[in-house]
Design an enzyme around this catalytic site. Structure first.
Site, PDB file in Angstrom:
ATOM      1  N   ASP A  71       0.833  -1.211   0.000  1.00 15.82           N
ATOM      2  CA  ASP A  71       0.000   0.000   0.000  1.00 15.82           C
ATOM      3  C   ASP A  71       0.864   1.256   0.000  1.00 15.82           C
ATOM      4  OD1 ASP A  71       0.744  -0.708   2.702  1.00 15.82           O
ATOM      5  OD2 ASP A  71      -0.670   0.789   3.439  1.00 15.82           O
ATOM      6  N   GLU A 125      -0.130  -1.049   5.641  1.00 13.89           N
ATOM      7  CA  GLU A 125       0.932  -0.696   6.594  1.00 13.89           C
ATOM      8  C   GLU A 125       0.862   0.771   6.956  1.00 13.89           C
ATOM      9  OE1 GLU A 125       4.824   0.802   7.966  1.00 13.89           O
ATOM     10  OE2 GLU A 125       3.754   1.378   6.159  1.00 13.89           O
TER      11      GLU A 125
HETATM   12 ZN   LIG Z   1       6.766   1.982   4.222  1.00 15.61          ZN
END
Ligand SMILES: [Zn+2]
Length: 359
Positions: A71, A125
């Site tokens: 992401d 994340e």
């Molecule tokens: Zn990162």
């Protein structure tokens, strides 16, 4: 579109940037990565939401976990990617599609690895810990995180970044007695007593600790102070909020004990404390990695390993007892900026260095 994992890793980086994957919207990219990984011979592949995991299942003595989040932060007019000379710009160029490209390329091209390999490409994340794909994997597929060493491809500009500091928040409260400001000697001013708290902060021994060649510099700082009742009242309470970044040679309990000892004359309330992570570079699997990827480095160019400032998923592996490092292309200072770019030569060089280690 279709990704070609065996392509030049810099070209693969551009292809990854061109498939938007802002946190929560990783499905198109996850589908594409999934589709490619299941075609590779020799891997067991599973999917958990928008995370894809692939591992070899042989009997080599060591297992290395190689992980990267797919992401990005929200796009800032920087998709599709743009190549200008050696600079490849675009959302996630440094954080961390170049690292993901490096890992995907190696998954497809390392022949006869010297270790068992586990690749983890995970989602979310860049958002809260509860949504982080690794949090879900830790809960649902914990055996997939096991290994002798974990490598995260977060941007380090070709350095090896290891460990991270712990962090603690606490308050120190001074107590006084209210009185009318016209008769202040009848009371006791708690804000004035906070001078002693501030003096104790500046006299605290903030250490610099060297562990495995990484230097951790502690900090103890007042981050908030409040007190006061009204303009004509002597205040009976003052609360100083303090943040302590402590070197990872201290456990959370030891860090708390250190604070309680130093502020023994005061009322201390611990708000929260999070463990740091030891670099673990003296463990054999980590030492072998550092040696492999840094051999040939110019000693005059400075350290090749350094402490990570701030918390990353490295700490999650360290908590599992697995030495973990960040090692990925791109300048971490550019992460999350609209100007994010990565040097295509660095992507290729780091991929080659990692290939040498894995082969
Ligand atoms: Zn990162």
């Amino acid at each position: 579109m279709s990704l070609t994992l065996t392509a030049d890793p810099a070209e693969l980086t551009a292809a990854l940037i061109d498939v938007p994957s802002v946190s929560g919207d990783e499905r198109p990219l996850a589908d594409e990565i999934h589709q490619q990984l299941v075609q590779l011979p020799g891997y067991q592949v599973v999917r958990s939401g928008n995370s894809i995991l692939a591992r070899t299942t042989g009997h080599r003595p060591q297992r290395v976990v190689l992980a990267g989040h797919i992401d990005t932060v929200p796009i800032a007019g920087n998709v599709p990617s743009q190549l200008d000379g050696d600079r490849l710009a675009g959302c996630g160029a440094t954080d961390m599609k170049s690292g993901v490209a490096m890992l995907l390329h190696l998954a497809a091209t390392v022949e006869n690895p010297s270790k068992e390999l586990t690749f983890i490409f995970y989602d979310c994340e860049e958002v809260e810990h509860d949504r982080n794909g690794l949090t879900r994997i830790e809960r649902e597929l914990p055996e997939w995180l096991r290994g002798d060493l974990a490598l995260l491809g977060e941007p380090t500009n070709a350095l090896v970044e290891a460990g991270c500091q712990g962090t603690m928040a606490f308050t120190v409260t001074t107590k006084g007695a209210r009185a009318h400001a016209a008769r202040s000697w009848m009371g006791h001013n708690a804000i004035h007593d906070a001078q002693a708290v501030l003096a104790a902060i500046t006299s605290f021994d903030t250490r610099e600790v060297d562990i495995d060649g990484c230097r951790y510099r502690e900090g103890l700082n007042a981050v908030d102070i409040r007190g006061g009742v009204a303009s004509n009242v002597i205040p009976d309470e003052c609360v100083v909020k303090i943040n302590y970044r402590f070197a990872p040679d201290l456990s959370p309990d030891e860090a708390v004990a250190r604070v309680r000892t130093h502020f023994a004359d005061f009322e201390v309330t611990i708000i929260d404390v999070a463990a740091g992570a030891l670099p673990g570079l003296s463990q054999p699997a980590a030492a072998e990695f550092v040696e492999a990827v840094t051999s040939g480095a110019d000693p005059a160019a400075g350290p090749v390993v350094q402490a990570k400032l701030g918390w990353t998923d490295v700490a999650r592996f360290a908590a599992l007892g697995i030495p973990a490092v960040n090692y990925g292309p791109g300048d971490p200072m550019l992460a999350h900026t609209p100007q994010e770019w990565v040097d295509v030569n660095q992507i290729r060089q780091m991929t080659q260095a990692l290939r040498n280690y894995l082969s």
